[in-house]
Write a protein that holds these residues in place. Structure first.
Motif, PDB file in Angstrom:
ATOM      1  N   ASN A 210       0.825  -1.208   0.000  1.00  0.00           N
ATOM      2  CA  ASN A 210       0.000   0.000   0.000  1.00  0.00           C
ATOM      3  C   ASN A 210       0.859   1.257   0.000  1.00  0.00           C
ATOM      4  OD1 ASN A 210      -2.265  -1.589   0.052  1.00  0.00           O
ATOM      5  ND2 ASN A 210      -2.654  -1.320   2.233  1.00  0.00           N
ATOM      6  N   VAL A 211       1.909   1.269   0.815  1.00  0.00           N
ATOM      7  CA  VAL A 211       2.798   2.435   0.874  1.00  0.00           C
ATOM      8  C   VAL A 211       3.460   2.666  -0.484  1.00  0.00           C
ATOM      9  CG1 VAL A 211       4.910   3.368   1.904  1.00  0.00           C
ATOM     10  CG2 VAL A 211       3.215   2.259   3.349  1.00  0.00           C
ATOM     11  N   GLY A 212       3.809   1.591  -1.164  1.00  0.00           N
ATOM     12  CA  GLY A 212       4.402   1.719  -2.494  1.00  0.00           C
ATOM     13  C   GLY A 212       3.475   2.425  -3.465  1.00  0.00           C
ATOM     14  N   ILE A 213       2.186   2.063  -3.412  1.00  0.00           N
ATOM     15  CA  ILE A 213       1.208   2.713  -4.286  1.00  0.00           C
ATOM     16  C   ILE A 213       1.088   4.200  -3.951  1.00  0.00           C
ATOM     17  CG2 ILE A 213      -1.232   2.806  -4.924  1.00  0.00           C
ATOM     18  CD1 ILE A 213       0.344   0.474  -6.156  1.00  0.00           C
ATOM     19  N   LEU A 214       1.096   4.536  -2.665  1.00  0.00           N
ATOM     20  CA  LEU A 214       1.007   5.945  -2.255  1.00  0.00           C
ATOM     21  C   LEU A 214       2.232   6.731  -2.716  1.00  0.00           C
ATOM     22  CD1 LEU A 214      -0.478   5.669   1.362  1.00  0.00           C
ATOM     23  CD2 LEU A 214      -1.673   5.968  -0.814  1.00  0.00           C
ATOM     24  N   ILE A 215       3.409   6.111  -2.608  1.00  0.00           N
ATOM     25  CA  ILE A 215       4.635   6.779  -3.070  1.00  0.00           C
ATOM     26  C   ILE A 215       4.582   6.979  -4.585  1.00  0.00           C
ATOM     27  CG2 ILE A 215       7.139   6.502  -3.346  1.00  0.00           C
ATOM     28  CD1 ILE A 215       7.149   5.069  -0.639  1.00  0.00           C
ATOM     29  N   PHE A 216       4.092   5.973  -5.289  1.00  0.00           N
ATOM     30  CA  PHE A 216       3.938   6.084  -6.742  1.00  0.00           C
ATOM     31  C   PHE A 216       3.017   7.246  -7.105  1.00  0.00           C
ATOM     32  CE2 PHE A 216       1.468   4.513 -10.549  1.00  0.00           C
ATOM     33  CZ  PHE A 216       2.451   4.767 -11.473  1.00  0.00           C
ATOM     34  N   LEU A 217       1.934   7.386  -6.346  1.00  0.00           N
ATOM     35  CA  LEU A 217       1.011   8.502  -6.560  1.00  0.00           C
ATOM     36  C   LEU A 217       1.709   9.844  -6.372  1.00  0.00           C
ATOM     37  CD1 LEU A 217      -2.321   7.466  -4.770  1.00  0.00           C
ATOM     38  CD2 LEU A 217      -2.109   8.218  -7.128  1.00  0.00           C
ATOM     39  N   VAL A 218       2.470   9.968  -5.297  1.00  0.00           N
ATOM     40  CA  VAL A 218       3.150  11.227  -5.005  1.00  0.00           C
ATOM     41  C   VAL A 218       4.174  11.556  -6.084  1.00  0.00           C
ATOM     42  CG1 VAL A 218       4.707  12.388  -3.393  1.00  0.00           C
ATOM     43  CG2 VAL A 218       2.772  11.078  -2.518  1.00  0.00           C
TER      44      VAL A 218
ATOM     45  N   PHE B 293      16.885  24.407  -9.944  1.00  0.00           N
ATOM     46  CA  PHE B 293      16.765  23.488  -8.813  1.00  0.00           C
ATOM     47  C   PHE B 293      15.707  23.979  -7.832  1.00  0.00           C
ATOM     48  CE2 PHE B 293      17.855  21.938  -4.574  1.00  0.00           C
ATOM     49  CZ  PHE B 293      17.934  20.575  -4.821  1.00  0.00           C
ATOM     50  N   LYS B 294      15.620  25.295  -7.655  1.00  0.00           N
ATOM     51  CA  LYS B 294      14.624  25.861  -6.754  1.00  0.00           C
ATOM     52  C   LYS B 294      13.211  25.531  -7.243  1.00  0.00           C
ATOM     53  CE  LYS B 294      12.955  30.207  -4.754  1.00  0.00           C
ATOM     54  NZ  LYS B 294      13.098  31.681  -4.727  1.00  0.00           N
ATOM     55  N   GLU B 295      12.964  25.650  -8.553  1.00  0.00           N
ATOM     56  CA  GLU B 295      11.649  25.333  -9.113  1.00  0.00           C
ATOM     57  C   GLU B 295      11.343  23.839  -8.962  1.00  0.00           C
ATOM     58  OE1 GLU B 295      11.138  28.668 -12.649  1.00  0.00           O
ATOM     59  OE2 GLU B 295      12.378  26.886 -13.026  1.00  0.00           O
ATOM     60  N   PHE B 296      12.377  23.003  -9.132  1.00  0.00           N
ATOM     61  CA  PHE B 296      12.197  21.565  -8.932  1.00  0.00           C
ATOM     62  C   PHE B 296      11.760  21.290  -7.494  1.00  0.00           C
ATOM     63  CE2 PHE B 296      14.115  17.582  -7.366  1.00  0.00           C
ATOM     64  CZ  PHE B 296      13.405  16.670  -8.132  1.00  0.00           C
ATOM     65  N   ALA B 297      12.433  21.941  -6.526  1.00  0.00           N
ATOM     66  CA  ALA B 297      12.095  21.747  -5.115  1.00  0.00           C
ATOM     67  C   ALA B 297      10.670  22.207  -4.825  1.00  0.00           C
ATOM     68  CB  ALA B 297      13.091  22.489  -4.234  1.00  0.00           C
ATOM     69  N   GLU B 298      10.236  23.271  -5.493  1.00  0.00           N
ATOM     70  CA  GLU B 298       8.872  23.782  -5.287  1.00  0.00           C
ATOM     71  C   GLU B 298       7.819  22.795  -5.803  1.00  0.00           C
ATOM     72  OE1 GLU B 298       8.949  27.464  -7.334  1.00  0.00           O
ATOM     73  OE2 GLU B 298       9.899  28.590  -5.679  1.00  0.00           O
ATOM     74  N   CYS B 299       8.174  22.032  -6.818  1.00  0.00           N
ATOM     75  CA  CYS B 299       7.232  21.076  -7.412  1.00  0.00           C
ATOM     76  C   CYS B 299       6.965  19.868  -6.502  1.00  0.00           C
ATOM     77  CB  CYS B 299       7.736  20.585  -8.765  1.00  0.00           C
ATOM     78  SG  CYS B 299       7.640  21.824 -10.073  1.00  0.00           S
ATOM     79  N   ILE B 300       7.884  19.588  -5.583  1.00  0.00           N
ATOM     80  CA  ILE B 300       7.717  18.417  -4.716  1.00  0.00           C
ATOM     81  C   ILE B 300       6.489  18.566  -3.814  1.00  0.00           C
ATOM     82  CG2 ILE B 300       8.769  17.046  -2.864  1.00  0.00           C
ATOM     83  CD1 ILE B 300      11.493  17.613  -4.163  1.00  0.00           C
ATOM     84  N   PRO B 301       6.365  19.659  -3.024  1.00  0.00           N
ATOM     85  CA  PRO B 301       5.126  19.794  -2.235  1.00  0.00           C
ATOM     86  C   PRO B 301       3.884  20.015  -3.091  1.00  0.00           C
ATOM     87  CG  PRO B 301       6.498  21.772  -2.022  1.00  0.00           C
ATOM     88  CD  PRO B 301       7.318  20.744  -2.727  1.00  0.00           C
ATOM     89  N   GLU B 302       4.038  20.661  -4.266  1.00  0.00           N
ATOM     90  CA  GLU B 302       2.896  20.855  -5.163  1.00  0.00           C
ATOM     91  C   GLU B 302       2.336  19.518  -5.626  1.00  0.00           C
ATOM     92  OE1 GLU B 302       3.706  23.414  -8.440  1.00  0.00           O
ATOM     93  OE2 GLU B 302       4.493  25.043  -7.191  1.00  0.00           O
ATOM     94  N   GLY B 303       3.235  18.616  -6.013  1.00  0.00           N
ATOM     95  CA  GLY B 303       2.810  17.293  -6.465  1.00  0.00           C
ATOM     96  C   GLY B 303       2.156  16.493  -5.359  1.00  0.00           C
ATOM     97  N   PHE B 304       2.705  16.624  -4.143  1.00  0.00           N
ATOM     98  CA  PHE B 304       2.122  15.911  -3.010  1.00  0.00           C
ATOM     99  C   PHE B 304       0.724  16.439  -2.710  1.00  0.00           C
ATOM    100  CE2 PHE B 304       1.260  15.211   1.467  1.00  0.00           C
ATOM    101  CZ  PHE B 304       1.597  13.874   1.621  1.00  0.00           C
ATOM    102  N   LYS B 305       0.576  17.761  -2.696  1.00  0.00           N
ATOM    103  CA  LYS B 305      -0.728  18.355  -2.401  1.00  0.00           C
ATOM    104  C   LYS B 305      -1.773  17.948  -3.437  1.00  0.00           C
ATOM    105  CE  LYS B 305       0.896  22.584  -1.971  1.00  0.00           C
ATOM    106  NZ  LYS B 305       0.943  24.061  -1.798  1.00  0.00           N
ATOM    107  N   ALA B 306      -1.359  17.824  -4.692  1.00  0.00           N
ATOM    108  CA  ALA B 306      -2.303  17.450  -5.747  1.00  0.00           C
ATOM    109  C   ALA B 306      -2.840  16.037  -5.550  1.00  0.00           C
ATOM    110  CB  ALA B 306      -1.626  17.557  -7.114  1.00  0.00           C
ATOM    111  N   MET B 307      -2.101  15.201  -4.812  1.00  0.00           N
ATOM    112  CA  MET B 307      -2.506  13.808  -4.616  1.00  0.00           C
ATOM    113  C   MET B 307      -3.086  13.534  -3.231  1.00  0.00           C
ATOM    114  SD  MET B 307      -2.197  12.180  -7.344  1.00  0.00           S
ATOM    115  CE  MET B 307      -1.514  12.463  -8.987  1.00  0.00           C
ATOM    116  N   VAL B 308      -3.327  14.564  -2.445  1.00  0.00           N
ATOM    117  CA  VAL B 308      -3.874  14.373  -1.098  1.00  0.00           C
ATOM    118  C   VAL B 308      -5.250  13.715  -1.164  1.00  0.00           C
ATOM    119  CG1 VAL B 308      -4.808  15.571   0.914  1.00  0.00           C
ATOM    120  CG2 VAL B 308      -2.550  16.166   0.061  1.00  0.00           C
ATOM    121  N   ALA B 309      -6.102  14.173  -2.087  1.00  0.00           N
ATOM    122  CA  ALA B 309      -7.468  13.634  -2.183  1.00  0.00           C
ATOM    123  C   ALA B 309      -7.472  12.128  -2.456  1.00  0.00           C
ATOM    124  CB  ALA B 309      -8.261  14.391  -3.247  1.00  0.00           C
ATOM    125  N   PRO B 310      -6.800  11.642  -3.515  1.00  0.00           N
ATOM    126  CA  PRO B 310      -6.810  10.193  -3.737  1.00  0.00           C
ATOM    127  C   PRO B 310      -6.126   9.406  -2.631  1.00  0.00           C
ATOM    128  CG  PRO B 310      -5.332  11.284  -5.286  1.00  0.00           C
ATOM    129  CD  PRO B 310      -6.120  12.347  -4.607  1.00  0.00           C
TER     130      PRO B 310
END
Length: 557
Positions: free
Chosen positions: A106-114, A357-374
């Motif tokens: 299950n954790v693997g699927i969640l990581i894949f989502l993120v 690199f700064k923009e890449f770092a900003e995308c990490i929390p953005e991507g996580f937030k986009a997957m909070v609902a599922p």
């Protein structure tokens, strides 16, 4: 909204009130070795998912409905004992939420989502999604062409349904948005080319799941059996045909009709006010974005995920490709593939000079937030499934099918199809349905003279499991289709349900015909039953279109 909240509160209070009264009269005992709930392996073991599903459909509130289903399941398991209920809901090793979230698969699927969420955020940040949308809108001029392109891409990505749902959504959403295709319709196209395609693809994680569900002592080759079931998988085949026909015939019915009308005429892609993904689906337009910025990561993702899956199955240790896929761990393989893709995409964008690199770092929390609902819905759906398992629902269904097996064998494929639909719909898992029903079918048709009936019945089991999974609001595939399309989850379920039920009804008749012919002739009759089923579907769609056309004329007057 106030009315929905009142209904939800009233239903919840009634349910909890009944359980509390039950608790006072039945305090319950706690003995880990001998303990068994009073409703174990009875029809009441299916009550928690039924409560959750009905509440979700009535109130349109997914999270709270799932939570009430979990609580009711835990109370049933605890025989009404509130202390045991809390421990069961959170800490039970077989079904508690903490243990479900600690499960490595299950954790693997969640990581894949993120990671996929981060990839989508990266593609938006550099302008790849916007560039691809502009390119596609210049080359695909019609709404029908865009929908057919979505279906084509969904069929191409046949290796895994999770991977299919999120990848197709990420790639095609900018294109469908430009053609004013509703998010509910996009979610349906994604969902209808996920499990239905995977269940008839010999090289897929679903083929592996089916193969592994065949009992070791049955002397049946699981993979060869899977290949024989493909022409009998009426639900998967009719769903794909129905989807294409409706695109070409340009008509909708049920709730989807309103969603598509609002999207096409008003530009409203949502119809309802809910925006579960906020502004996450807005494209970032940059002067440097090119089509390659989306296409390259997607191609790398497909290749890396396939390699990751066969790697877990031992392909690089000398095992054949098909065997490696059959033994693959989809969760681990998808995490490996997506992580490698993320690294390659970062390097690719840095070399192109379109990302810092700064923009890449900003995308990490953005991507996580986009997957909070599922992630939230999946976590609660897994827990609800765990509660159903603790109540022995699978044994109740096992006994139900076994009892009906001796009645009339020629009707058994249709019976198995209906039972599989109900079980997968209630539990939200098609793979679990395979594991429960396939061994039963193998035991019922164990002789050589019933081999054709065995193939038909296993096909009915697979088709029913996919259908129930397709309809269920608590199915992980349904949840991920909503996530891929950025559609409100309840909207997706309600708009998809009439289409799925149409294909299911036609398929049930097909299995009735196949069972009678297979019982009478004891020979391969797919070349008869499949064309009859397809003709029946075509006639049904023309009748529905005729009825909806007359309704439109009356509305216009």
């Amino acid at each position: 909204m106030k009315k929905k909240g009142f209904v939800f509160l009233l239903v919840t209070l009634v349910i909890l009130g009944v359980f509390i009264v039950f608790s006072l009269n039945n305090p319950g005992t706690i003995d880990s070795e001998t303990y068994e709930p009073k409703v174990y392996s009875t029809i009441f073991s299916l009550l928690p998912p039924i409560i959750a599903i009905l509440l979700a459909l009535i109130t349109k509130e997914v999270y709270s409905s799932l939570f009430v289903g979990i609580v009711s399941g835990a109370l049933l398991y605890a025989n009404g004992n509130l202390e045991l209920m809390l421990n069961t809901m959170m800490f039970n090793e077989e079904g508690g939420m903490v243990y479900k979230l600690a499960d490595s698969w299950n954790v693997g699927i969640l990581i894949f989502l993120v990671i996929l969420g981060i990839l989508v955020a990266l593609m938006n940040k550099v302008g790849g999604s916007a560039a691809f949308g502009i390119w596609a809108s210049e080359h695909i001029k019609s709404r029908a062409g865009t929908q057919l392109a979505t279906v084509f891409l969904g069929v191409l990505i046949f290796v895994d349904d999770y991977f299919n749902c999120l990848t197709v959504g990420s790639v095609m959403r900018p294109v469908t948005d430009r053609q004013n295709i509703s998010l509910a319709k996009l979610a349906y196209l994604i969902d209808a080319t996920a499990a239905p395609v995977c269940i008839i693809a010999p090289v897929s994680s679903w083929a592996a799941a089916v193969t592994s569900s065949v009992p070791d002592d049955s002397s049946i080759n699981g993979f060869s059996m899977f290949l024989k079931t493909i022409p009998y998988n009426f639900y998967a085949l009719t769903t794909l045909l129905m989807m294409i026909m409706m695109i070409v015939m340009k008509f909708e019915y049920g709730p989807m009709k309103l969603h598509e009308k609002n999207a096409e005429e008003k530009g409203d892609l949502f119809t309802t006010p809910e925006r579960p993904y906020g502004e996450a689906d807005q494209e970032m337009k940059t002067p440097f974005g090119k089509v390659i910025d989306l296409v390259f990561p997607v191609i790398v993702l497909i290749v890396c995920c396939i390699l990751g899956m066969v790697y877990t199955g031992g392909f690089f240790s000398g095992v054949s490709f098909v065997t490696a896929f059959a033994d693959a761990d989809a969760s681990v393989g998808l995490v490996i593939g997506s992580l490698i893709t993320l690294i390659i995409a970062f390097c690719f964008y840095m070399i192109r000079g379109v990302l810092t690199f700064k923009e890449f770092a900003e995308c990490i929390p953005e991507g996580f937030k986009a997957m909070v609902a599922p992630i939230l819905i999946l976590s609660m759906a897994w827990t609800l499934s765990g509660m159903t398992g603790l109540l022995g629902a699978k044994f109740y269904v096992h006994d139900l099918v076994a009892a009906s097996a001796g009645v009339v064998q020629m009707f058994l494929p249709a019976i198995i199809f209906v039972v599989a639909v109900f079980l997968a719909f209630s539990t939200g898992t098609s793979w679990g349905t395979f594991a429960i029903l396939i061994p039963i079918v193998c035991n019922v048709f164990s002789g050589e003279d019933t081999y054709e009936m065995l193939v038909i019945s296993i096909s009915a089991c697979l088709a029913g499991a996919v259908c129930g999974d397709h309809c269920s609001p608590i199915s992980d595939t349904t949840i991920m289709a909503s996530a891929g399309a950025h559609s409100n989850h309840v909207n997706h379920v309600l708009t998809q349900l009439p289409y799925a039920l149409t294909a299911a009804t036609v398929s049930a008749v097909g299995y009735l015909i196949a069972g009678i012919l297979g019982y009478k002739f004891e020979d391969s009759i797919a070349h008869i039953s499949l064309p009859i089923t397809i003709i029946l579907l075509i006639v049904t769609l023309f009748v529905i279109r005729s009825v909806t056309s007359k309704e439109k004329i009356i509305e216009d007057k």
